[in-house]
Design an enzyme around this catalytic site. Sequence first.
Site, PDB file in Angstrom:
ATOM      1  N   LYS A 106      15.206 -15.169  18.555  1.00 51.03           N
ATOM      2  CA  LYS A 106      15.657 -16.569  18.770  1.00 51.03           C
ATOM      3  C   LYS A 106      17.425 -15.715  19.251  1.00 51.03           C
ATOM      4  O   LYS A 106      18.349 -16.532  20.277  1.00 51.03           O
ATOM      5  CB  LYS A 106      14.722 -17.755  18.991  1.00 51.03           C
ATOM      6  CG  LYS A 106      13.421 -17.343  19.216  1.00 51.03           C
ATOM      7  CD  LYS A 106      13.383 -17.422  20.813  1.00 51.03           C
ATOM      8  CE  LYS A 106      11.525 -17.713  20.954  1.00 51.03           C
ATOM      9  NZ  LYS A 106      11.423 -17.328  22.915  1.00 51.03           N
ATOM     10  N   TYR A 166      10.891 -15.043  13.463  1.00 50.06           N
ATOM     11  CA  TYR A 166      10.691 -16.194  15.096  1.00 50.06           C
ATOM     12  C   TYR A 166      12.694 -16.212  15.259  1.00 50.06           C
ATOM     13  O   TYR A 166      13.267 -17.005  16.171  1.00 50.06           O
ATOM     14  CB  TYR A 166      10.081 -17.316  14.587  1.00 50.06           C
ATOM     15  CG  TYR A 166      10.380 -18.098  15.961  1.00 50.06           C
ATOM     16  CD1 TYR A 166       9.284 -17.611  16.911  1.00 50.06           C
ATOM     17  CD2 TYR A 166      11.206 -19.079  16.785  1.00 50.06           C
ATOM     18  CE1 TYR A 166       9.312 -18.397  18.080  1.00 50.06           C
ATOM     19  CE2 TYR A 166      10.662 -19.420  17.332  1.00 50.06           C
ATOM     20  CZ  TYR A 166       9.566 -19.823  18.320  1.00 50.06           C
ATOM     21  OH  TYR A 166       9.439 -19.941  19.828  1.00 50.06           O
TER      22      TYR A 166
END
Length: 240
Positions: A151, A147
Site C-alpha cells: 500500500k 500489506y
Amino acid sequence: MARVAVVTGGTRGIGEAIAVALSDKGFKVVANYGGNDENARKFTERTGISAHKWDVGNFDACHEGIAQVEAEFGPVDVLVNNAGITRDTPLHKMTHQQWDDVIRTNLSSCFYMCHAVMDGMRKRGFGRIVNISSLNGQAGQFGQTNYSAAKAGILGFTKAVAQEGAAKGITCNAVAPGYTDTEMVRSVPPEVLEKLIRKIPVGRLCTAPEIARAVLFLVEDEAGFITGATVSVNGGQYYH
Ligand code: CAA
C-alpha cells in the site's frame, strides 16, 4: 457518451460501493472480480453492473480482460485499482508465499492494469486513474509488513504515473482509506478490531460509500488539475 470505468475487486466491499457510485453518476461501469462467481452473479443481479472475472495479479490476464471490456463497452477512460487481499501475520511467521501474494495482488496489479489502459488513454488524451492505498500503507501496521509495503508502494507508483500522464490529460491519484466496515476488516479478530476502533477519532469504522465519495471527486472531468495526490479518508486517525 458515458465514460467507461473499470473497478477492480468491484463486486464486494469498497469496490462495490465505488462501482455503484460511478454507475449512479452515469459512468458505464465494469466490475472486475477475482474468484467468487456466486457473489459476482448476485452483485450484477442487485446492481445491474456487469462483472468480469480475471486475476489482477496476472499481467496477461489484465491485458486480455481490458481488451474484452473495450471490445464490448468501448475505451476505458476511468480505472480504479481497488482489488486487494490481506495475509496478516507478523514478519517472523510470514511465508514467502504470503509476502508474494499480497505484493502481486495489491501492488503489481496496479502496474498490470495501468499498463493495459495506458496506450489508449495516451492516444485519446484523457484518463482518470485512482489507486486504493490504505492508512496502513501510510502508517504501517503490526502484522501487515506485506500489506503495508504494497500500500505504501502504491503511493510512490501513483506519483510517478501522475508525472508521466500529466501532459496527456491523464490524472493518477490515490485514496487511502482507514478502517472501513467491510468483510476484510470484519475478519480481524474481534478483540483486535475493538482496539483499532478505539484509535479512530471519529469513533467508528468508515463506510464504503464514504470512500467511494472521494473516488468520484477524483474521476470527474473537472478534476484534471488534481494529480499525484493522496486523499486520506480515515476519520482523523493519521496525518502525514
Ligand atoms: N502492536 C504491538 N504489539 C502487538 C500488536 C500491535 N498492534 N498487536 C499484537 N501485538 C502483540 C501481542 O500483544 C502479542 O504480544 P505477546 O506475545 O507479548 O503476548 C503478540 O504481538 C502477538 O504476536 P503473535 O506472534 O502471537 O501474533 P499472531 O500470530 O497472533 O498474529 C495478528 C497477530 C494476526 C497480526 C493480529 O494481531 C491481527 O490480526 N492484527 C490486525 C492486523 C490488522 O490491523 N489488519 C488490518 C486488516 S484490514 C485492512 O488491512 C484494511 C485497511 O486497509 C485498513
